[in-house]
Design an enzyme around this catalytic site. Structure first.
Site, PDB file in Angstrom:
ATOM      1  N   ARG A  51      14.354  -5.772 -11.281  1.00  0.00           N
ATOM      2  CA  ARG A  51      13.650  -5.054 -10.211  1.00  0.00           C
ATOM      3  C   ARG A  51      14.634  -4.521  -9.177  1.00  0.00           C
ATOM      4  O   ARG A  51      14.458  -3.411  -8.656  1.00  0.00           O
ATOM      5  CB  ARG A  51      12.609  -5.960  -9.563  1.00  0.00           C
ATOM      6  CG  ARG A  51      11.726  -5.227  -8.558  1.00  0.00           C
ATOM      7  CD  ARG A  51      10.576  -6.081  -8.076  1.00  0.00           C
ATOM      8  NE  ARG A  51      11.026  -7.251  -7.310  1.00  0.00           N
ATOM      9  CZ  ARG A  51      10.189  -8.147  -6.782  1.00  0.00           C
ATOM     10  NH1 ARG A  51       8.883  -8.036  -6.958  1.00  0.00           N
ATOM     11  NH2 ARG A  51      10.666  -9.176  -6.107  1.00  0.00           N
ATOM     12  N   ARG A 104      25.202  11.031   0.517  1.00  0.00           N
ATOM     13  CA  ARG A 104      26.462  11.322  -0.163  1.00  0.00           C
ATOM     14  C   ARG A 104      27.657  10.887   0.666  1.00  0.00           C
ATOM     15  O   ARG A 104      28.737  10.621   0.124  1.00  0.00           O
ATOM     16  CB  ARG A 104      26.554  12.812  -0.475  1.00  0.00           C
ATOM     17  CG  ARG A 104      25.511  13.303  -1.485  1.00  0.00           C
ATOM     18  CD  ARG A 104      25.555  14.798  -1.638  1.00  0.00           C
ATOM     19  NE  ARG A 104      25.222  15.466  -0.367  1.00  0.00           N
ATOM     20  CZ  ARG A 104      25.207  16.785  -0.207  1.00  0.00           C
ATOM     21  NH1 ARG A 104      25.521  17.577  -1.222  1.00  0.00           N
ATOM     22  NH2 ARG A 104      24.890  17.309   0.960  1.00  0.00           N
ATOM     23  N   LYS A 151      11.590  -2.342  -3.498  1.00  0.00           N
ATOM     24  CA  LYS A 151      11.674  -3.416  -2.500  1.00  0.00           C
ATOM     25  C   LYS A 151      12.763  -3.013  -1.500  1.00  0.00           C
ATOM     26  O   LYS A 151      13.918  -3.435  -1.581  1.00  0.00           O
ATOM     27  CB  LYS A 151      11.977  -4.751  -3.167  1.00  0.00           C
ATOM     28  CG  LYS A 151      11.661  -5.953  -2.286  1.00  0.00           C
ATOM     29  CD  LYS A 151      11.706  -7.234  -3.104  1.00  0.00           C
ATOM     30  CE  LYS A 151      11.498  -8.471  -2.264  1.00  0.00           C
ATOM     31  NZ  LYS A 151      10.150  -8.536  -1.669  1.00  0.00           N
ATOM     32  N   GLU A 184      -1.993  -5.975  -0.241  1.00  0.00           N
ATOM     33  CA  GLU A 184      -1.231  -7.218  -0.242  1.00  0.00           C
ATOM     34  C   GLU A 184      -1.052  -7.683   1.190  1.00  0.00           C
ATOM     35  O   GLU A 184      -1.475  -7.004   2.136  1.00  0.00           O
ATOM     36  CB  GLU A 184       0.128  -7.001  -0.912  1.00  0.00           C
ATOM     37  CG  GLU A 184       0.962  -5.919  -0.254  1.00  0.00           C
ATOM     38  CD  GLU A 184       2.172  -5.513  -1.075  1.00  0.00           C
ATOM     39  OE1 GLU A 184       2.362  -6.057  -2.168  1.00  0.00           O
ATOM     40  OE2 GLU A 184       2.921  -4.635  -0.609  1.00  0.00           O
TER      41      GLU A 184
END
Length: 315
Positions: A51, A104, A151, A184
């Site tokens: 993940r 960048r 995440k 959630e």
């Protein structure tokens, strides 16, 4: 004194410093994983690392270390701190750039940090008696802006919802999607039980697909429960027989009140208790072994030494 992995070295905590020009500090431009170790094993480490790398790829953040090297960094950080049970925070930041947004300018500077310590997200009494929670006015991030599967180190919406919980005198808040579906909590996934069926929000409402969430789904199904990933609203949580939350730090914790409404009879329910018991045994019986070739008390090498190549790809 704890030891931290920082960009190829293991250093004392007070020496683990990043630049004020690091984009992770300036803009929350990075990704992270919260990982748990139990009984000398890191639970579902491969899933966490997968993940992490997927999150990094989604935000165009190169990681030169291999997944195998990253897994060993996690284990070695635990070894350096003589830990068998730990909460591990693994962070990959964009690195040093300038005050502009252009990523960048940071290429070649990606920072990797691994911290292993102890954590107690909720007081132990709440695992036996259950949590009181609220539903938050703060909505879950829109998927059109940032995929909920990333995440990200920018957790400000979660913190805003946590502030609502603090102001209400409770420890957690449930966040809804912009359509009004249950998504959630500020740091946990949510499950409810109705008529013996275990239900949890569908990924389409915009949730983080938690590693613990996935493990609990497996635990529940193996225990013979029907598990539905579906669309839930306030009606569903107000009328649920049981509610529990899951997360790496939280593990499995019951909820006994939502918005001043009792969940079931106001006590942790039998399904929650059974799932929690089975999950507790699972996490202590499998995982990436930390001390395969060394015992916790064995003296390690110098605190500062290089582990793996840490030069980022130029492209």
């Amino acid at each position: 004194m704890s030891v931290i992995y920082l960009n190829g070295q293991y250093v004392p905590a007070e020496e683990a410093k990043v630049s004020v020009f690091d984009h992770c500090f300036l803009y929350g431009d990075g990704v992270f994983e919260g990982i748990r170790a139990y009984n000398g094993r890191v639970f579902r480490l491969e899933e966490h690392i997968d993940r992490l790398y997927d999150s990094a790829k989604a935000i165009w953040l190169p990681i030169s270390l291999s997944k195998e090297e990253m897994m060993e960094i996690v284990a070695e950080t635990c070894r350096r701190n003589n830990l068998r049970d730990a909460y591990i925070r693994l962070v990959v930041g964009r690195g040093v750039g300038d005050l502009g947004l252009d990523p960048r300018k940071c290429h070649g500077n990606t920072s990797v940090v691994c911290i292993a310590a102890s954590i107690s997200l909720y007081p132990e009494e709440f695992y036996e008696k259950g949590l009181k929670v609220i539903t938050a006015a703060t909505r879950r991030n829109y998927g059109e802006v940032l995929a909920p599967q990333v995440k990200s180190c920018n957790y400000l919406p979660n913190i805003m919802a946590k502030i609502e919980a603090v102001n209400a005198g409770v420890l957690e808040a449930i966040c809804m999607s912009r359509e009004g579906y249950v998504a959630e909590c500020t740091g946990d996934n949510i499950f409810l039980v109705k008529n013996g069926v275990v239900k949890t929000p569908h990924s389409a409402v915009g949730i983080l697909l938690g590693v613990t969430r996935n493990a609990v789904i497996d635990v529940a199904r193996n225990a013979g429960y029907v598990v539905e990933e579906t669309f839930l609203n306030r009606w569903d949580i107000y009328t649920a027989d049981e509610i529990f939350l899951t997360g790496t730090a939280a593990e499995v914790i019951p909820v006994v009140e939502v918005d001043l409404r009792s969940v079931g009879d106001g006590k942790p329910g039998p399904v929650t208790k059974r799932i929690r018991d089975v999950f507790s045994k699972l996490v202590r019986s499998e995982g990436y072994e930390i001390y395969r070739d060394a015992r916790p008390h064995e003296k390690r090498g110098p605190v500062k030494d290089f582990v793996g190549c840490h030069e980022e790809n130029e492209a």
